[in-house]
Write an enzyme that holds these catalytic residues in place. Structure first.
Site, short mmCIF file in Angstrom:
data_model
loop_
_atom_site.label_atom_id
_atom_site.label_comp_id
_atom_site.label_asym_id
_atom_site.label_seq_id
_atom_site.Cartn_x
_atom_site.Cartn_y
_atom_site.Cartn_z
N ASP A 38 -59.67 -9.74 -110.60
CA ASP A 38 -59.05 -9.33 -111.83
C ASP A 38 -59.27 -10.75 -112.47
O ASP A 38 -59.76 -12.33 -112.92
CB ASP A 38 -57.77 -9.37 -111.45
CG ASP A 38 -56.93 -9.09 -113.09
OD1 ASP A 38 -56.26 -7.79 -112.82
OD2 ASP A 38 -56.95 -9.20 -113.33
N ASN A 94 -51.33 1.94 -111.90
CA ASN A 94 -50.30 1.82 -112.94
C ASN A 94 -50.68 2.84 -113.47
O ASN A 94 -51.72 2.90 -113.80
CB ASN A 94 -50.23 0.97 -114.10
CG ASN A 94 -49.88 -0.41 -113.13
OD1 ASN A 94 -48.40 -0.72 -112.80
ND2 ASN A 94 -50.53 -1.86 -113.86
N GLN A 101 -50.37 1.12 -117.69
CA GLN A 101 -51.80 1.08 -117.33
C GLN A 101 -51.95 0.29 -118.55
O GLN A 101 -51.87 0.90 -119.98
CB GLN A 101 -52.04 1.82 -117.15
CG GLN A 101 -53.53 2.28 -117.10
CD GLN A 101 -53.93 4.09 -116.50
OE1 GLN A 101 -52.77 4.82 -116.89
NE2 GLN A 101 -54.91 3.85 -116.22
N HIS A 107 -57.49 2.46 -111.41
CA HIS A 107 -57.18 1.01 -110.53
C HIS A 107 -56.46 0.97 -109.61
O HIS A 107 -55.48 1.12 -110.29
CB HIS A 107 -58.20 0.25 -111.28
CG HIS A 107 -57.08 0.05 -112.76
ND1 HIS A 107 -56.54 0.65 -113.39
CD2 HIS A 107 -56.30 -1.39 -112.87
CE1 HIS A 107 -56.02 -0.16 -114.53
NE2 HIS A 107 -55.08 -0.76 -113.73
N PHE A 108 -56.50 0.39 -108.50
CA PHE A 108 -55.87 -0.70 -107.95
C PHE A 108 -55.86 -1.95 -107.63
O PHE A 108 -56.62 -2.44 -107.68
CB PHE A 108 -56.06 -0.10 -106.65
CG PHE A 108 -55.82 1.21 -105.79
CD1 PHE A 108 -56.33 2.12 -106.59
CD2 PHE A 108 -55.05 2.27 -105.15
CE1 PHE A 108 -56.69 3.97 -106.05
CE2 PHE A 108 -53.96 3.64 -105.89
CZ PHE A 108 -55.86 4.53 -105.71
N HIS A 109 -54.79 -2.35 -107.87
CA HIS A 109 -54.74 -3.87 -108.36
C HIS A 109 -54.22 -4.22 -106.95
O HIS A 109 -53.33 -3.55 -105.72
CB HIS A 109 -53.39 -4.47 -108.72
CG HIS A 109 -53.99 -3.93 -110.00
ND1 HIS A 109 -53.72 -5.35 -111.05
CD2 HIS A 109 -53.12 -3.03 -110.75
CE1 HIS A 109 -53.76 -5.03 -111.59
NE2 HIS A 109 -53.75 -3.65 -112.00
P1 5GP Z 1 -53.67 -2.52 -116.03
O1 5GP Z 1 -52.45 -2.96 -116.74
O2 5GP Z 1 -53.91 -1.47 -116.35
O3 5GP Z 1 -53.52 -1.68 -114.30
O4 5GP Z 1 -54.59 -3.46 -114.97
C1 5GP Z 1 -55.90 -4.10 -115.91
C2 5GP Z 1 -56.15 -5.11 -115.38
O5 5GP Z 1 -57.54 -5.12 -115.76
C3 5GP Z 1 -55.35 -6.79 -116.04
O6 5GP Z 1 -55.02 -6.74 -114.64
C4 5GP Z 1 -56.33 -7.43 -116.52
O7 5GP Z 1 -56.07 -8.61 -116.03
C5 5GP Z 1 -58.15 -6.30 -116.18
N1 5GP Z 1 -59.02 -6.79 -117.40
C6 5GP Z 1 -59.38 -6.03 -117.73
N2 5GP Z 1 -60.22 -6.04 -118.77
C7 5GP Z 1 -60.88 -6.97 -117.58
C8 5GP Z 1 -62.52 -7.59 -117.53
O8 5GP Z 1 -63.49 -7.01 -118.38
N3 5GP Z 1 -62.77 -7.47 -116.51
C9 5GP Z 1 -61.83 -7.74 -115.34
N4 5GP Z 1 -62.47 -8.14 -114.16
N5 5GP Z 1 -60.48 -7.59 -114.89
C10 5GP Z 1 -60.19 -6.97 -116.80
#
Ligand code: 5GP
Ligand code: ZN
Length: 145
Positions: A38, A94, A101, A107-109
Site C-alpha cells: 500500500d 471494504n 472503500q 482488494h484485501f488489506h
Molecule cells: P480502500 O479505502 O479503498 O479500502 O483502500 C484503498 C487503499 O489503496 C488505501 O489504503 C490507499 O493507500 C491505497 N492506494 C491508493 N492508491 C494507490 C496507489 O496508486 N498505489 C498503491 N500501492 N496503493 C494505493
C-alpha cells in the site's frame, strides 16, 4: 487460472497497476492476482491483494474468481507477518464508500499489527431484541435460496 470474465477499467488505479502502467512495489504476481505494498501504509508491510480483473465489490465476483484471489491470503499473511516481525494481522476488505472503500477495485488489506501500535478500531457491539435474530436469519436465508 485467469478469470474468464476478465475486465479492465481505464479509470481504475489498480487496473493501471495490474497492467504495469503505473509502478507498484509488487510482492506476488500470478495469472489471477497481484499483491503490492500500500502506497500509504498503516504499518510497514501493509499489503494489498487484488484480482487482476476489475470488479468493484466482492458481491460482483464469481466464486471461482474470489477463490483465485483469496487462495493467496494465507501465504501472504505468513510472509508479511514474518518479514516485518508482526505479532498479528488484520485482513480488511471494504465494500462501498460507506464502508470506507476508496478504490473501486476489489482488494484485501493485509495489515501487520504490533503491540501498542495505536491503530485500534471501533467495535461498537450491539445486541438483538427478542425475535430480531430469527426474523433476520429468515430474510438472509431467503436471499441465499
Ligand atoms: P480502500 O479505502 O479503498 O479500502 O483502500 C484503498 C487503499 O489503496 C488505501 O489504503 C490507499 O493507500 C491505497 N492506494 C491508493 N492508491 C494507490 C496507489 O496508486 N498505489 C498503491 N500501492 N496503493 C494505493
Ligand atoms: Zn480496476
Amino acid at each position: 487460472m485467469v478469470d474468464p470474465g476478465m475486465t479492465t477499467n481505464t479509470d481504475c488505479i489498480f487496473c493501471k497497476i495490474v497492467a504495469g502502467e503505473i509502478p507498484a512495489n509488487v510482492v506476488l504476481d500470478t495469472p489471477g492476482a497481484l499483491a503490492f505494498l500500500d502506497v500509504a501504509p498503516l504499518a510497514p508491510g501493509h499489503t494489498l491483494l487484488v484480482p487482476r480483473s476489475h470488479h468493484k465489490q466482492i458481491s460482483d465476483l464469481s466464486p471461482d474468481a474470489m477463490a483465485e484471489v483469496t487462495r493467496h491470503l494465507p501465504e501472504l499473511a505468513r510472509a508479511v507477518t514474518t518479514a516485518v516481525g508482526a505479532e498479528g494481522t488484520n485482513v480488511l476488505q471494504n465494500n462501498g464508500s460507506v464502508a470506507g472503500q476508496v478504490v473501486n477495485h476489489v482488494h484485501f488489506h493485509i495489515i501487520p499489527r504490533f503491540d501498542k501500535d495505536g491503530l485500534g478500531f471501533r467495535w461498537s457491539a450491539g445486541t438483538y431484541a427478542t425475535g430480531e435474530a430469527d426474523a433476520l436469519i429468515a430474510k438472509i436465508k431467503e436471499q441465499l435460496a
